[in-house]
Motif scaffolding. Sequence first.
Motif, PDB file in Angstrom:
ATOM      1  N   MET A 187       5.076   0.339  -2.458  1.00 32.40           N
ATOM      2  CA  MET A 187       4.487  -0.034  -3.744  1.00 32.40           C
ATOM      3  C   MET A 187       3.331   0.892  -4.086  1.00 32.40           C
ATOM      4  O   MET A 187       2.612   1.363  -3.208  1.00 32.40           O
ATOM      5  CB  MET A 187       3.992  -1.483  -3.708  1.00 32.40           C
ATOM      6  N   HIS A 188       3.158   1.117  -5.382  1.00 30.60           N
ATOM      7  CA  HIS A 188       2.022   1.905  -5.869  1.00 30.60           C
ATOM      8  C   HIS A 188       0.803   1.008  -6.037  1.00 30.60           C
ATOM      9  O   HIS A 188       0.876  -0.080  -6.614  1.00 30.60           O
ATOM     10  CB  HIS A 188       2.347   2.559  -7.212  1.00 30.60           C
ATOM     11  N   ILE A 189      -0.329   1.480  -5.540  1.00 29.62           N
ATOM     12  CA  ILE A 189      -1.598   0.789  -5.696  1.00 29.62           C
ATOM     13  C   ILE A 189      -2.701   1.836  -5.662  1.00 29.62           C
ATOM     14  O   ILE A 189      -2.501   2.947  -5.149  1.00 29.62           O
ATOM     15  CB  ILE A 189      -1.810  -0.254  -4.569  1.00 29.62           C
ATOM     16  N   ARG A 190      -3.837   1.501  -6.232  1.00 30.22           N
ATOM     17  CA  ARG A 190      -5.074   2.254  -6.013  1.00 30.22           C
ATOM     18  C   ARG A 190      -6.070   1.305  -5.362  1.00 30.22           C
ATOM     19  O   ARG A 190      -6.172   0.141  -5.759  1.00 30.22           O
ATOM     20  CB  ARG A 190      -5.658   2.759  -7.333  1.00 30.22           C
ATOM     21  N   GLY A 191      -6.832   1.813  -4.406  1.00 26.68           N
ATOM     22  CA  GLY A 191      -7.813   0.977  -3.742  1.00 26.68           C
ATOM     23  C   GLY A 191      -7.151  -0.109  -2.922  1.00 26.68           C
ATOM     24  O   GLY A 191      -6.065   0.068  -2.366  1.00 26.68           O
ATOM     25  N   SER A 241       0.813  -1.211   0.000  1.00 23.72           N
ATOM     26  CA  SER A 241       0.000   0.000   0.000  1.00 23.72           C
ATOM     27  C   SER A 241       0.852   1.270   0.000  1.00 23.72           C
ATOM     28  O   SER A 241       0.309   2.375   0.017  1.00 23.72           O
ATOM     29  CB  SER A 241      -0.914   0.023   1.224  1.00 23.72           C
ATOM     30  N   GLY A 242       2.178   1.117  -0.005  1.00 24.90           N
ATOM     31  CA  GLY A 242       3.022   2.295   0.116  1.00 24.90           C
ATOM     32  C   GLY A 242       2.810   2.999   1.449  1.00 24.90           C
ATOM     33  O   GLY A 242       2.973   4.214   1.560  1.00 24.90           O
ATOM     34  N   ALA A 243       2.441   2.230   2.479  1.00 25.72           N
ATOM     35  CA  ALA A 243       2.157   2.763   3.819  1.00 25.72           C
ATOM     36  C   ALA A 243       0.993   3.743   3.798  1.00 25.72           C
ATOM     37  O   ALA A 243       0.992   4.741   4.513  1.00 25.72           O
ATOM     38  CB  ALA A 243       3.391   3.396   4.444  1.00 25.72           C
ATOM     39  N   THR A 244      -0.016   3.434   2.975  1.00 23.73           N
ATOM     40  CA  THR A 244      -1.236   4.245   2.976  1.00 23.73           C
ATOM     41  C   THR A 244      -2.386   3.556   3.713  1.00 23.73           C
ATOM     42  O   THR A 244      -3.288   4.231   4.199  1.00 23.73           O
ATOM     43  CB  THR A 244      -1.693   4.581   1.542  1.00 23.73           C
ATOM     44  N   PHE A 245      -2.385   2.240   3.793  1.00 13.48           N
ATOM     45  CA  PHE A 245      -3.451   1.557   4.520  1.00 13.48           C
ATOM     46  C   PHE A 245      -3.358   1.865   6.015  1.00 13.48           C
ATOM     47  O   PHE A 245      -4.380   2.033   6.676  1.00 13.48           O
ATOM     48  CB  PHE A 245      -3.389   0.046   4.301  1.00 13.48           C
ATOM     49  N   GLU A 246      -2.119   1.879   6.528  1.00 11.25           N
ATOM     50  CA  GLU A 246      -1.876   2.247   7.918  1.00 11.25           C
ATOM     51  C   GLU A 246      -0.730   3.265   7.924  1.00 11.25           C
ATOM     52  O   GLU A 246       0.442   2.886   7.964  1.00 11.25           O
ATOM     53  CB  GLU A 246      -1.528   1.025   8.775  1.00 11.25           C
ATOM     54  N   PRO A 247      -1.052   4.563   7.856  1.00 10.12           N
ATOM     55  CA  PRO A 247      -0.009   5.586   7.764  1.00 10.12           C
ATOM     56  C   PRO A 247       1.018   5.540   8.896  1.00 10.12           C
ATOM     57  O   PRO A 247       2.162   5.975   8.713  1.00 10.12           O
ATOM     58  CB  PRO A 247      -0.805   6.895   7.789  1.00 10.12           C
ATOM     59  N   GLU A 248       0.621   5.002  10.051  1.00 12.50           N
ATOM     60  CA  GLU A 248       1.566   4.909  11.169  1.00 12.50           C
ATOM     61  C   GLU A 248       2.696   3.926  10.881  1.00 12.50           C
ATOM     62  O   GLU A 248       3.681   3.860  11.633  1.00 12.50           O
ATOM     63  CB  GLU A 248       0.838   4.513  12.450  1.00 12.50           C
TER      64      GLU A 248
END
Length: 284
Positions: free
Chosen positions: A147-151, A125-132
């Motif tokens: 990694m790059h992902i959408r959704g 998720s590139g640390a977007t699912f859990e920003p912490e």
Amino acid sequence: MTQKIILQHQVFEWGKRTYIMGVLNVTPDSFSDGGEFNTLDAALTQAQKMLAAGVDIIDIGGQSTRPGSEQISVEEELNRVIPVVELLRSQPNPLAHIPISIDTTRTAIAQAAIEAGADLINDISGATFEPEMLSVVAKLGVPIVLMHIRGTPKTMQQLTDYQDLIGEISLFFQDRIQACKIAGIEPSNIILDPGIGFAKTFEQNLEILRQLPQLKSLGFPLLVGPSRKSFIGHILNEKDPQKRVWGTAAACVAAIVGSGDILRVHDVQEMVEVCRVADAIYRL
């Protein structure tokens, strides 16, 4: 000066050669090898096989990220991956000192895996699912693959409407790199993955492989994961992922020509040989 990181006293010097990350999915439902290595004995045997074939990093994952996959509980993911990390670290050398990556988007899994002996985090998720995740990685002082992902894996293949594929991936990475810096992650601990097969169409996957030098210009090592994926099956008219070995090989060579640094693959022995020859032509 060439960038480098050190994992388990092994130097990874970017640009010198291509490094192989071997996939060890301890899941019942991953797209090409689900259920093959989800016991401790099977995982150990596969890790030993990859080591003998010349793997550089073993990437352990307990959550399937195939298109449409459902997320499991934190407890289930912990129960799948931590015993495997501990088992590998308890083995005689050289397996005890093979660099281990943990393939997770969850901070609890990342922290537990590093404490158990893993060396880097591979976050789809590139640390977007859990920003912490970024503050945890900074505190642990380990590398992270962004990694790059959408959704999410469940929704990603409905989110492929890019206006400028490479430009939008680059902007995503620039945002993530800045977030890493704010969190206190050393730039040398950042690795980028364009996310082949994740919220990408057949043509978009090919475009990523053609345009890797544009992503490389961001100044960070690139991990590329084409192994056995559906775009290869589309080209070869091959529905069985395990029969896409040589299509994977061609994609790996394309990644090397495009200055990819790490290739995440299932078929380690074959891709080690592919990389040695391609490196001799294009790198050495």
